[in-house]
Design a protein around this motif. Structure first.
Motif, PDB file in Angstrom:
ATOM      1  N   CYS A 162     -11.319   3.023   7.756  1.00 18.27           N
ATOM      2  CA  CYS A 162     -10.925   3.762   8.966  1.00 18.27           C
ATOM      3  C   CYS A 162      -9.982   4.899   8.585  1.00 18.27           C
ATOM      4  O   CYS A 162      -9.165   4.770   7.672  1.00 18.27           O
ATOM      5  CB  CYS A 162     -10.227   2.810   9.954  1.00 18.27           C
ATOM      6  N   VAL A 163     -10.098   6.012   9.312  1.00 20.26           N
ATOM      7  CA  VAL A 163      -9.217   7.163   9.115  1.00 20.26           C
ATOM      8  C   VAL A 163      -9.085   7.846  10.469  1.00 20.26           C
ATOM      9  O   VAL A 163      -9.971   7.683  11.318  1.00 20.26           O
ATOM     10  CB  VAL A 163      -9.826   8.120   8.052  1.00 20.26           C
ATOM     11  N   GLY A 174      -1.590   7.482   0.050  1.00 20.33           N
ATOM     12  CA  GLY A 174      -3.028   7.666  -0.081  1.00 20.33           C
ATOM     13  C   GLY A 174      -3.840   7.174   1.096  1.00 20.33           C
ATOM     14  O   GLY A 174      -5.054   7.339   1.125  1.00 20.33           O
ATOM     15  N   ASP A 175      -3.202   6.539   2.069  1.00 21.79           N
ATOM     16  CA  ASP A 175      -3.932   6.122   3.263  1.00 21.79           C
ATOM     17  C   ASP A 175      -3.236   6.733   4.481  1.00 21.79           C
ATOM     18  O   ASP A 175      -2.417   7.639   4.328  1.00 21.79           O
ATOM     19  CB  ASP A 175      -4.000   4.582   3.335  1.00 21.79           C
ATOM     20  N   ASP A 176      -3.577   6.294   5.673  1.00 20.03           N
ATOM     21  CA  ASP A 176      -2.951   6.886   6.853  1.00 20.03           C
ATOM     22  C   ASP A 176      -1.496   6.489   6.986  1.00 20.03           C
ATOM     23  O   ASP A 176      -0.705   7.180   7.628  1.00 20.03           O
ATOM     24  CB  ASP A 176      -3.728   6.493   8.110  1.00 20.03           C
ATOM     25  N   LEU A 234       0.863  -1.187   0.000  1.00 16.48           N
ATOM     26  CA  LEU A 234       0.000   0.000   0.000  1.00 16.48           C
ATOM     27  C   LEU A 234       0.891   1.225   0.000  1.00 16.48           C
ATOM     28  O   LEU A 234       1.697   1.405   0.916  1.00 16.48           O
ATOM     29  CB  LEU A 234      -0.889  -0.012   1.259  1.00 16.48           C
ATOM     30  N   LEU A 256      -6.296  -1.690   8.290  1.00 18.75           N
ATOM     31  CA  LEU A 256      -7.539  -0.944   8.071  1.00 18.75           C
ATOM     32  C   LEU A 256      -7.281   0.119   7.013  1.00 18.75           C
ATOM     33  O   LEU A 256      -6.426   0.983   7.197  1.00 18.75           O
ATOM     34  CB  LEU A 256      -7.977  -0.268   9.376  1.00 18.75           C
ATOM     35  N   LEU A 257      -8.014   0.069   5.932  1.00 25.12           N
ATOM     36  CA  LEU A 257      -7.799   1.020   4.845  1.00 25.12           C
ATOM     37  C   LEU A 257      -8.931   2.046   4.807  1.00 25.12           C
ATOM     38  O   LEU A 257      -9.937   1.903   5.494  1.00 25.12           O
ATOM     39  CB  LEU A 257      -7.736   0.270   3.509  1.00 25.12           C
ATOM     40  N   ARG A 258      -8.736   3.057   3.978  1.00 18.51           N
ATOM     41  CA  ARG A 258      -9.800   4.042   3.774  1.00 18.51           C
ATOM     42  C   ARG A 258     -10.782   3.591   2.699  1.00 18.51           C
ATOM     43  O   ARG A 258     -11.823   4.219   2.510  1.00 18.51           O
ATOM     44  CB  ARG A 258      -9.184   5.377   3.336  1.00 18.51           C
ATOM     45  N   SER A 259     -10.464   2.533   2.029  1.00 13.21           N
ATOM     46  CA  SER A 259     -11.130   2.239   0.746  1.00 13.21           C
ATOM     47  C   SER A 259     -12.222   1.187   0.817  1.00 13.21           C
ATOM     48  O   SER A 259     -12.789   0.835  -0.207  1.00 13.21           O
ATOM     49  CB  SER A 259     -10.062   1.781  -0.257  1.00 13.21           C
ATOM     50  N   ARG A 311     -11.933   7.486  -1.358  1.00 12.21           N
ATOM     51  CA  ARG A 311     -11.196   6.239  -1.608  1.00 12.21           C
ATOM     52  C   ARG A 311     -12.139   5.052  -1.767  1.00 12.21           C
ATOM     53  O   ARG A 311     -11.785   4.061  -2.418  1.00 12.21           O
ATOM     54  CB  ARG A 311     -10.220   5.951  -0.467  1.00 12.21           C
TER      55      ARG A 311
END
Lengths: 316, 316
Positions: free
Chosen positions: B203-204, A25-27, A22, B141-144, B220
């Motif tokens: 999650c963000v 674009g994410d945390d 990854l 845990l992704l935003r997508s 996302r």
């Protein structure tokens, strides 16, 4: 917000790597270290007006911010893999950011280094790069392994960056372009570091100045070092534009060269010099490891001289 | 030079970890990722006058610089492991550095987070932390992953940090200490993020403001979101000192809360709220994922309202 700018920079360095699960674009980025490898990690910051003069071209700043970090990986003998870029800048000026990205990418791409994350914030121009590279367990080049009798060697030539900084003050710096290039576009000795794995007993990169950085090897190894200034490798540009005394001072204490200074068993010095000639930078024997502590610069008459500058210390 | 200061900070966080083969003191750290784990990596910078007011206590700066980064790991469900600290400061003042180290260590120690590297440079006060944490392949845990029909939830309470910033302007901020504490000492929701692995679909962390950060999930995931401001969790300190309209604006757009905003299948919302109550922060359902794009804030009369602030953008 950070993604817009960092993603913009990443597009310049579009490297696909299987080990990046990854990217931006994410945390956080998610990466995988190959089985059997360890990770070497380093971070370095460049501040405008401290590490590069105001007015330095954006592309040079981008190059140098990565170069000083790759130089740390080189000094470990590590193979570059991933970087994160934290960029603080006064305004979001696209030409500046594109220039910076271009310079960063020029250096990153040949190493297939992936930009996997970053942050952009508003403030005085400051660039912090974190780099990650692979090493084989137990094979990283440390500062701590130098032994009495080892030869002290350096790659490339020394003092050019400091000489280049001096030349920037000239009314017309054009004749000194080769020296200024060494200041603005240092070459991290990545291939040399890799070639030294299993051979060098200790290694450091020359960022603060030869005497200061060789001093780190001495401290960590519990030894002293003697270097002969007459042996210091100086570039033809240096020899053209500077007297010998100045050239030696630059070489001893100039800093910002990003050559590798390393130690090898004395009977390996010639072989190592030949190996490093094959990777393009060469290496020169400049002294030896002795009992004691600290770096002695011989004066050619059986005594020692004190370098005119003690090395780069931001808080001195 | 950097070692003196960074080593000084490290001594405050003296954590022995088997996975650190080589810590501070060489050109790079060398670490090993445990078999079967991947690495989550994030970097965030705090700039004086932008991310914290001038005059913020050194210990609070040290805490917050790490907290905002651990919050990124929390949002991935990752387990913190190592950090590097790049510190730019105007002068090498020992009390400031010790204070910063103390605040950093207070947060690092409970997580057994090791400080493995760093750099110190002279310049305007800026702190960049790079953090590394472990994840299991495929479980970050992704935003997508948000899906239409999912519940939107947040941990803890929202808006306190922005309210705290407002209170700092008061002649006597003492009565607002609880809100100012949330600004200066945010709690990264690490345990909550870990509890959400395998349950949350996206999650963000709320760093820029709820609407802005939930907007990242929407972008996302290719979905929209509706949130009901009446459901936004507000602290008792907030309810004591601010009118409802202000509290809602702070909660929608304030930023700097470092709570987690996440989505779960609607039938899991109650169970998740109970799980997160057990890890200490709780969670509140505030809306749902819908078809479309962007975040709609409902007005309670079948329409939508526009938040008064669009979220934190350093370059806006």
């Amino acid at each position: 917000m950070e993604f817009d700018l960092i993603e913009r920079i990443r597009r310049h360095t579009d490297v696909a790597r299987d080990d990046v699960a990854l990217g931006i674009g994410d945390d956080a980025a998610v990466v995988a270290v190959p089985a059997g490898r360890e990770l070497a990690i380093a971070v370095d910051t460049l501040v405008e007006g401290v590490h590069f003069p105001k007015g330095t071209a954006a592309a040079d700043i981008g190059w140098k911010a990565l170069a000083v970090n790759l130089s740390d990986l080189a000094a470990m003998g590590a193979t570059p893999a991933w970087a994160l870029l934290a960029l603080t800048l006064p305004a979001a000026e696209e030409p500046f950011i594109d220039g910076l990205a271009r310079g960063f990418a020029e250096l990153a791409t040949p190493y297939r280094l992936a930009l996997i994350g970053g942050d952009t914030t508003r403030g005085p121009l400051t660039i912090t790069v974190t780099v990650h590279g692979f090493t084989t367990p137990g094979q990283a080049l440390l500062r701590s392994g130098a032994r009495v009798g080892d030869a002290v060697m350096v790659t490339g030539t020394l003092g050019d960056a400091a000489a280049g900084l001096r030349c920037l003050a000239e009314a017309d710096p054009a004749p000194y372009a080769a020296l200024v290039e060494r200041l603005n576009r240092p070459t991290p000795r990545v291939a040399a570091g890799q070639a030294l794995r299993g051979i060098a007993t200790a290694c450091v990169d020359v960022s603060d100045g030869l005497v200061a950085d060789l001093g780190h090897i001495c401290t960590r190894s519990g030894v002293g070092a003697e270097i002969d200034p007459a042996l210091l490798p100086r570039s033809s540009a240096m020899l053209t534009h500077f007297h010998d005394a100045d050239a030696i001072d630059f070489a001893l204490a100039g800093g910002d060269d990003y050559e590798l200074c390393f130690t090898v068993p004395a009977d390996k010095a010639s072989e190592v010099a030949a190996d490093l000639a094959r990777v393009g930078c060469g290496a020169t024997r400049i002294g030896r490891i002795v009992e004691g502590a600290g770096v002695r610069v011989l004066d050619g008459a059986g005594g020692a001289r004190v370098p005119r500058r003690a090395g780069w210390n931001h808080f001195a």
